[in-house]
Scaffold this active site. Structure first.
Site, PDB file in Angstrom:
ATOM      1  N   ASN A  78      -0.990 -10.970  27.007  1.00 24.28           N
ATOM      2  CA  ASN A  78      -0.154 -12.147  26.754  1.00 24.28           C
ATOM      3  C   ASN A  78       0.373 -12.622  28.100  1.00 24.28           C
ATOM      4  O   ASN A  78       1.248 -11.982  28.682  1.00 24.28           O
ATOM      5  CB  ASN A  78       0.997 -11.733  25.814  1.00 24.28           C
ATOM      6  CG  ASN A  78       2.039 -12.830  25.653  1.00 24.28           C
ATOM      7  OD1 ASN A  78       1.825 -13.977  26.057  1.00 24.28           O
ATOM      8  ND2 ASN A  78       3.174 -12.474  25.066  1.00 24.28           N
ATOM      9  N   GLY A 133       9.131  -6.070  29.137  1.00 21.67           N
ATOM     10  CA  GLY A 133       9.419  -6.514  30.500  1.00 21.67           C
ATOM     11  C   GLY A 133      10.478  -5.693  31.214  1.00 21.67           C
ATOM     12  O   GLY A 133      10.984  -6.093  32.256  1.00 21.67           O
ATOM     13  N   GLU A 152      10.271 -13.284  21.959  1.00 17.71           N
ATOM     14  CA  GLU A 152      10.777 -14.384  22.788  1.00 17.71           C
ATOM     15  C   GLU A 152      10.827 -15.685  21.999  1.00 17.71           C
ATOM     16  O   GLU A 152      11.605 -16.584  22.302  1.00 17.71           O
ATOM     17  CB  GLU A 152       9.918 -14.510  24.055  1.00 17.71           C
ATOM     18  CG  GLU A 152      10.203 -13.356  25.018  1.00 17.71           C
ATOM     19  CD  GLU A 152       9.059 -12.978  25.932  1.00 17.71           C
ATOM     20  OE1 GLU A 152       8.120 -13.790  26.087  1.00 17.71           O
ATOM     21  OE2 GLU A 152       9.093 -11.860  26.481  1.00 17.71           O
ATOM     22  N   GLU A 187       6.711  -4.348  18.867  1.00 18.74           N
ATOM     23  CA  GLU A 187       7.206  -4.519  20.229  1.00 18.74           C
ATOM     24  C   GLU A 187       8.725  -4.391  20.236  1.00 18.74           C
ATOM     25  O   GLU A 187       9.430  -5.367  19.941  1.00 18.74           O
ATOM     26  CB  GLU A 187       6.830  -5.896  20.767  1.00 18.74           C
ATOM     27  CG  GLU A 187       5.338  -6.162  20.821  1.00 18.74           C
ATOM     28  CD  GLU A 187       5.018  -7.248  21.824  1.00 18.74           C
ATOM     29  OE1 GLU A 187       4.359  -6.939  22.813  1.00 18.74           O
ATOM     30  OE2 GLU A 187       5.446  -8.388  21.626  1.00 18.74           O
ATOM     31  N   LYS A 189       2.105 -15.172  28.690  1.00 14.55           N
ATOM     32  CA  LYS A 189       3.388 -15.895  28.554  1.00 14.55           C
ATOM     33  C   LYS A 189       3.301 -17.207  29.356  1.00 14.55           C
ATOM     34  O   LYS A 189       2.226 -17.791  29.429  1.00 14.55           O
ATOM     35  CB  LYS A 189       4.555 -14.997  28.976  1.00 14.55           C
ATOM     36  CG  LYS A 189       4.508 -13.654  28.240  1.00 14.55           C
ATOM     37  CD  LYS A 189       5.743 -12.829  28.390  1.00 14.55           C
ATOM     38  CE  LYS A 189       5.580 -11.534  27.603  1.00 14.55           C
ATOM     39  NZ  LYS A 189       6.773 -10.695  27.587  1.00 14.55           N
ATOM     40  N   SER A 191       6.065  -2.945  27.970  1.00 17.82           N
ATOM     41  CA  SER A 191       5.911  -2.166  29.207  1.00 17.82           C
ATOM     42  C   SER A 191       4.715  -1.217  29.186  1.00 17.82           C
ATOM     43  O   SER A 191       4.782  -0.105  29.720  1.00 17.82           O
ATOM     44  CB  SER A 191       7.207  -1.406  29.528  1.00 17.82           C
ATOM     45  OG  SER A 191       8.264  -2.325  29.781  1.00 17.82           O
ATOM     46  N   HIS A 197       6.448 -13.611  18.286  1.00 21.20           N
ATOM     47  CA  HIS A 197       6.868 -12.811  19.449  1.00 21.20           C
ATOM     48  C   HIS A 197       8.395 -12.857  19.550  1.00 21.20           C
ATOM     49  O   HIS A 197       9.009 -13.866  19.228  1.00 21.20           O
ATOM     50  CB  HIS A 197       6.217 -13.373  20.714  1.00 21.20           C
ATOM     51  CG  HIS A 197       6.402 -12.470  21.898  1.00 21.20           C
ATOM     52  ND1 HIS A 197       7.580 -12.420  22.606  1.00 21.20           N
ATOM     53  CD2 HIS A 197       5.576 -11.569  22.479  1.00 21.20           C
ATOM     54  CE1 HIS A 197       7.454 -11.526  23.578  1.00 21.20           C
ATOM     55  NE2 HIS A 197       6.250 -10.993  23.518  1.00 21.20           N
TER      56      HIS A 197
HETATM   57  P1  PGA Z   1       5.439  -6.510  28.788  1.00 24.62           P
HETATM   58  O1  PGA Z   1       5.440  -7.598  27.593  1.00 24.62           O
HETATM   59  O2  PGA Z   1       4.128  -5.781  28.705  1.00 24.62           O
HETATM   60  O3  PGA Z   1       5.584  -7.324  30.045  1.00 24.62           O
HETATM   61  O4  PGA Z   1       6.600  -5.595  28.535  1.00 24.62           O
HETATM   62  C1  PGA Z   1       4.896  -7.279  26.347  1.00 24.62           C
HETATM   63  C2  PGA Z   1       4.945  -8.481  25.443  1.00 24.62           C
HETATM   64  O5  PGA Z   1       5.924  -9.243  25.496  1.00 24.62           O
HETATM   65  O6  PGA Z   1       4.011  -8.701  24.664  1.00 24.62           O
END
Ligand code: PGA
Length: 253
Positions: free
Chosen positions: A8, A176, A102, A170, A10, A215, A100
């Protein structure tokens, strides 16, 4: 069944980033054949909407699947700034990430809205990747299983039964941050997610892969991917660099 590893990007990536995707495709070509194909690893990349069509073109002929990061629930209409599942499909996407954290926290997406987007994705022939996960406060209050189970129940429409899709667990606090749950914590939530999927969808709910996201790095991928009921990974930051993403994919073999 083979693992599904999805990157992803983003809101990252201009044209020059496509070379990273091409390096991923080239790297997969170098893996032993038994790691790919029907019984092997499936790999996808979800760039920003502006790059979906270009990515699909430059990956044509490779085994890498292209996906979107969100879609609107309607096929078309007066929804300034939005992209429909049909538009993603026409641009060459076959996957779409939905719900997601976010989107849930930044845009107030509810389980019901996510479920309607899942229906839109299926209507357009896309394979949805439906995200759920608890916040740190919810985990510390001992509510992780309850929160995630409720999200699964509310975000999975009945029409999913028998259609290809994936669920992604997640934990919000792991995205992140460099923090990851213990393998025991991942196993506990994945088991709860599996039970809820089966309760909602019946037998087909026992089939779809449950990805872990948050992560995931080359250094922890193999351990996480070996946990019971972990059917793959949803990867943010580490999917932006082909070497890191290929390192994660190598952990899925
Ligand atoms: P990350 O994000 O691997 O940077 O922690 C995972 C995600 O948001 O799908």
């Amino acid at each position: 069944m083979g693992k599904l590893i999805v990157g992803n990007w983003k809101m990252n990536g201009l044209g020059p980033a496509l070379v990273e995707a091409q390096a991923v495709a080239a790297g997969l070509g170098g893996l032993p054949g038994d790691r790919l194909g029907n019984s092997g690893v499936r790999v996808g990349l979800c760039p920003p909407a502006t790059l979906v069509e270009r990515l699909a073109r430059c990956l044509a002929g490779s085994s890498v699947l292209v996906g979107g990061q969100d879609c609107h629930a309607e096929a078309s209409g007066a929804f300034t700034g939005d992209v429909s599942a049909e538009m993603l499909s026409e641009a060459g996407a076959v996957l779409v990430i939905l719900g997601h954290s976010e989107r849930r926290s930044g845009y107030g997406e509810t389980d019901a809205l996510v479920a309607s987007k899942v229906e839109a994705a299926l209507r357009a022939g896309l394979e949805p990747i439906i995200c759920v996960g608890e916040t740190l406060a919810e985990r510390e209050a001992g509510r992780a299983v309850a929160v995630v189970s409720t999200q699964v129940r509310g975000s999975l429409p009945q029409v999913l039964a028998g259609r290809p899709f994936a669920l992604a667990y997640e934990p919000v606090w792991a995205i992140g941050t460099g923090l990851t749950p213990t393998t025991a914590q991942i196993e506990e939530i994945h088991a709860a997610v599996r039970a809820e999927m089966s309760a909602v969808l019946g037998a087909p709910g026992a089939q779809a892969p449950i990805l872990y996201g948050g992560s995931v790095k080359p250094g922890n991928a193999a351990e996480i991917l070996s946990v019971s009921e972990v059917g793959g990974a949803l990867v943010g930051g580490a999917s932006l660099k082909s070497a890191d993403f290929l390192g994660i994919i190598a952990g899925a073999g």
